[in-house]
Design a protein around this motif. Structure first.
Motif, PDB file in Angstrom:
ATOM      1  N   GLU A 130      20.299  81.494  39.820  1.00 40.83           N
ATOM      2  CA  GLU A 130      19.177  81.938  40.647  1.00 40.83           C
ATOM      3  C   GLU A 130      19.621  83.045  41.594  1.00 40.83           C
ATOM      4  N   GLU A 131      20.906  83.035  41.944  1.00 39.87           N
ATOM      5  CA  GLU A 131      21.428  84.012  42.900  1.00 39.87           C
ATOM      6  C   GLU A 131      22.887  84.305  42.558  1.00 39.87           C
ATOM      7  N   LEU A 132      23.141  85.380  41.831  1.00 40.35           N
ATOM      8  CA  LEU A 132      24.498  85.751  41.411  1.00 40.35           C
ATOM      9  C   LEU A 132      24.908  87.029  42.137  1.00 40.35           C
ATOM     10  N   SER A 133      26.051  86.991  42.808  1.00 42.59           N
ATOM     11  CA  SER A 133      26.504  88.154  43.573  1.00 42.59           C
ATOM     12  C   SER A 133      27.126  89.208  42.665  1.00 42.59           C
ATOM     13  N   VAL A 134      26.913  90.464  43.025  1.00 40.17           N
ATOM     14  CA  VAL A 134      27.603  91.590  42.387  1.00 40.17           C
ATOM     15  C   VAL A 134      28.312  92.377  43.480  1.00 40.17           C
ATOM     16  N   ASP A 135      29.280  93.158  43.085  1.00 34.56           N
ATOM     17  CA  ASP A 135      30.123  93.890  44.036  1.00 34.56           C
ATOM     18  C   ASP A 135      29.377  95.115  44.576  1.00 34.56           C
ATOM     19  N   PRO A 136      29.109  95.182  45.888  1.00 33.77           N
ATOM     20  CA  PRO A 136      28.402  96.343  46.435  1.00 33.77           C
ATOM     21  C   PRO A 136      29.268  97.599  46.595  1.00 33.77           C
ATOM     22  N   TYR A 137      30.582  97.480  46.408  1.00 38.76           N
ATOM     23  CA  TYR A 137      31.487  98.584  46.751  1.00 38.76           C
ATOM     24  C   TYR A 137      31.121  99.881  46.030  1.00 38.76           C
ATOM     25  N   TRP A 138      30.965  99.816  44.694  1.00 36.67           N
ATOM     26  CA  TRP A 138      30.691 101.044  43.942  1.00 36.67           C
ATOM     27  C   TRP A 138      29.275 101.542  44.190  1.00 36.67           C
ATOM     28  N   ILE A 139      28.360 100.633  44.493  1.00 36.71           N
ATOM     29  CA  ILE A 139      26.992 101.056  44.852  1.00 36.71           C
ATOM     30  C   ILE A 139      27.039 101.851  46.148  1.00 36.71           C
ATOM     31  N   LEU A 140      27.794 101.348  47.121  1.00 35.00           N
ATOM     32  CA  LEU A 140      27.917 102.052  48.404  1.00 35.00           C
ATOM     33  C   LEU A 140      28.570 103.418  48.230  1.00 35.00           C
ATOM     34  N   ARG A 141      29.596 103.493  47.392  1.00 32.43           N
ATOM     35  CA  ARG A 141      30.236 104.789  47.142  1.00 32.43           C
ATOM     36  C   ARG A 141      29.265 105.771  46.489  1.00 32.43           C
ATOM     37  N   ALA A 142      28.428 105.246  45.600  1.00 33.10           N
ATOM     38  CA  ALA A 142      27.490 106.116  44.891  1.00 33.10           C
ATOM     39  C   ALA A 142      26.463 106.735  45.827  1.00 33.10           C
ATOM     40  N   VAL A 143      26.008 105.973  46.843  1.00 33.74           N
ATOM     41  CA  VAL A 143      24.965 106.491  47.748  1.00 33.74           C
ATOM     42  C   VAL A 143      25.548 106.922  49.094  1.00 33.74           C
ATOM     43  N   ARG A 144      26.867 107.093  49.152  1.00 39.96           N
ATOM     44  CA  ARG A 144      27.528 107.430  50.416  1.00 39.96           C
ATOM     45  C   ARG A 144      26.984 108.705  51.047  1.00 39.96           C
ATOM     46  N   LYS A 145      26.530 109.647  50.221  1.00 39.07           N
ATOM     47  CA  LYS A 145      26.005 110.917  50.738  1.00 39.07           C
ATOM     48  C   LYS A 145      24.547 110.810  51.196  1.00 39.07           C
ATOM     49  N   ASN A 146      23.886 109.739  50.823  1.00 35.02           N
ATOM     50  CA  ASN A 146      22.451 109.600  51.119  1.00 35.02           C
ATOM     51  C   ASN A 146      22.253 108.978  52.501  1.00 35.02           C
ATOM     52  N   ILE A 147      22.623 109.741  53.520  1.00 34.73           N
ATOM     53  CA  ILE A 147      22.567 109.243  54.895  1.00 34.73           C
ATOM     54  C   ILE A 147      21.306 109.774  55.572  1.00 34.73           C
ATOM     55  N   ARG A 148      20.473 108.861  56.025  1.00 37.97           N
ATOM     56  CA  ARG A 148      19.267 109.262  56.745  1.00 37.97           C
ATOM     57  C   ARG A 148      19.619 109.590  58.191  1.00 37.97           C
ATOM     58  N   LYS A 149      19.051 110.653  58.712  1.00 44.42           N
ATOM     59  CA  LYS A 149      19.390 111.098  60.057  1.00 44.42           C
ATOM     60  C   LYS A 149      18.585 110.336  61.107  1.00 44.42           C
ATOM     61  N   TYR A 150      19.325 109.756  62.066  1.00 45.17           N
ATOM     62  CA  TYR A 150      18.710 109.090  63.210  1.00 45.17           C
ATOM     63  C   TYR A 150      19.497 109.465  64.459  1.00 45.17           C
ATOM     64  N   ARG A 151      18.803 109.468  65.577  1.00 47.73           N
ATOM     65  CA  ARG A 151      19.484 109.609  66.865  1.00 47.73           C
ATOM     66  C   ARG A 151      19.598 108.229  67.496  1.00 47.73           C
ATOM     67  N   TYR A 152      20.813 107.915  67.957  1.00 48.35           N
ATOM     68  CA  TYR A 152      21.011 106.613  68.597  1.00 48.35           C
ATOM     69  C   TYR A 152      22.214 106.683  69.518  1.00 48.35           C
TER      70      TYR A 152
END
Length: 270
Positions: A248-270
């Motif tokens: 019902e709930e099987l984990s997958v490794d987020p590491y390569w997903i994070l690397r793939a979207v590393r450039k997709n940074i939304r701009k916010y001021r904080y």
């Protein structure tokens, strides 16, 4: 004599064609053999090892054609789940293991097809592949996600964004995860954001969110009763889970997903 020679030549040609066809059949079956009924539950799939350059190439090839999941699935299968090149060849799998192919394809869609943003709007974030490493709190277990840290070690400083569109499925306190929120994406992936210092607002179960919406803020809550904090450094724990025939709930490794979207940074001021 000539008739006999022609018959001999035709027989040789027929044999050559038959041998070639047999070789192609053996090759196709060999290619399809990597695909199993439980491939989406095996370690190769769960690692999701897709290099950023391959991810970008698959996106480019599929643009406007709507076949991202097909190219991704055939790429992973051709590369035995650790590909170095992109492949669009899925015919052997459709020919010999159609049901298994579409099951695996749907699970890749759940993980990859809804991704839009990196979960933290900052360049100052670092993370390593710690999926499967041992953990002790709450008994012996393994790490089912990726921890992201910022150079500013201040609870509540970094906003945490939804990586995808989706629906709030769970929120609130967990002894291990502290304040967490779980988003179910349109293709069925469950994106779990934990150790938040607090939430951006009072989310309701079933509420729709958009990719890039602020869910809460990076913190260090958890490892105790509700309100516990400070037991470990400030960070975001990101988990990604899918449903499979036996889980019902099987984990997958987020590491390569994070690397793939590393450039997709939304701009916010904080």
């Amino acid at each position: 004599m000539k008739a006999g020679w022609k018959k001999w030549l035709l027989a040789v040609l027929f044999l050559m064609v038959s041998v070639t066809a047999l070789q192609m059949l053996i090759q196709e079956r060999s290619e399809a053999s990597v695909l199993k009924a439980d491939s989406c539950e095996q370690s190769g799939f769960r690692r999701q090892q897709l290099k950023p350059g391959l991810y970008e190439k698959i996106l480019s090839l599929s643009e406007g054609k709507g076949n991202f999941a097909d190219i991704l699935t055939s790429t992973m299968l051709q590369g035995k789940f650790t590909p170095d090149t992109v492949s669009c060849e899925n015919e052997p799998y459709l020919k010999y293991k159609r049901e298994e192919y579409y099951l695996l394809r749907s699970r890749y869609e759940a993980v990859w097809s809804d991704l839009v943003y990196f979960p933290i709007p900052s360049q100052d974030i670092f993370f390593e592949d710690s999926f499967g490493e041992p953990r002790e709190y709450g008994g012996k277990r393994v790490h089912e996600g990726t921890d992201l840290f910022g150079t500013t070690e201040e609870s509540g400083y970094y906003p945490i964004l939804s990586m995808t569109d989706g629906v709030v499925e769970k929120k609130g306190w967990l002894p291990l995860g502290g304040y967490r929120i779980g988003i179910r994406s349109p293709h069925g992936g469950y994106f779990y954001y934990a150790h938040l210092s607090d939430y951006e607002k009072e989310f309701s179960i079933g509420e729709e969110v958009k990719a890039g919406d602020i869910l809460g803020y990076m913190g260090n809550t958890g490892y105790g009763p509700e309100g516990t904090m400070g037991q470990f450094p400030v960070h975001l724990h990101l988990g990604i889970y899918i449903k499979t025939p036996h889980h019902e709930e099987l984990s997958v490794d987020p590491y390569w997903i994070l690397r793939a979207v590393r450039k997709n940074i939304r701009k916010y001021r904080y």
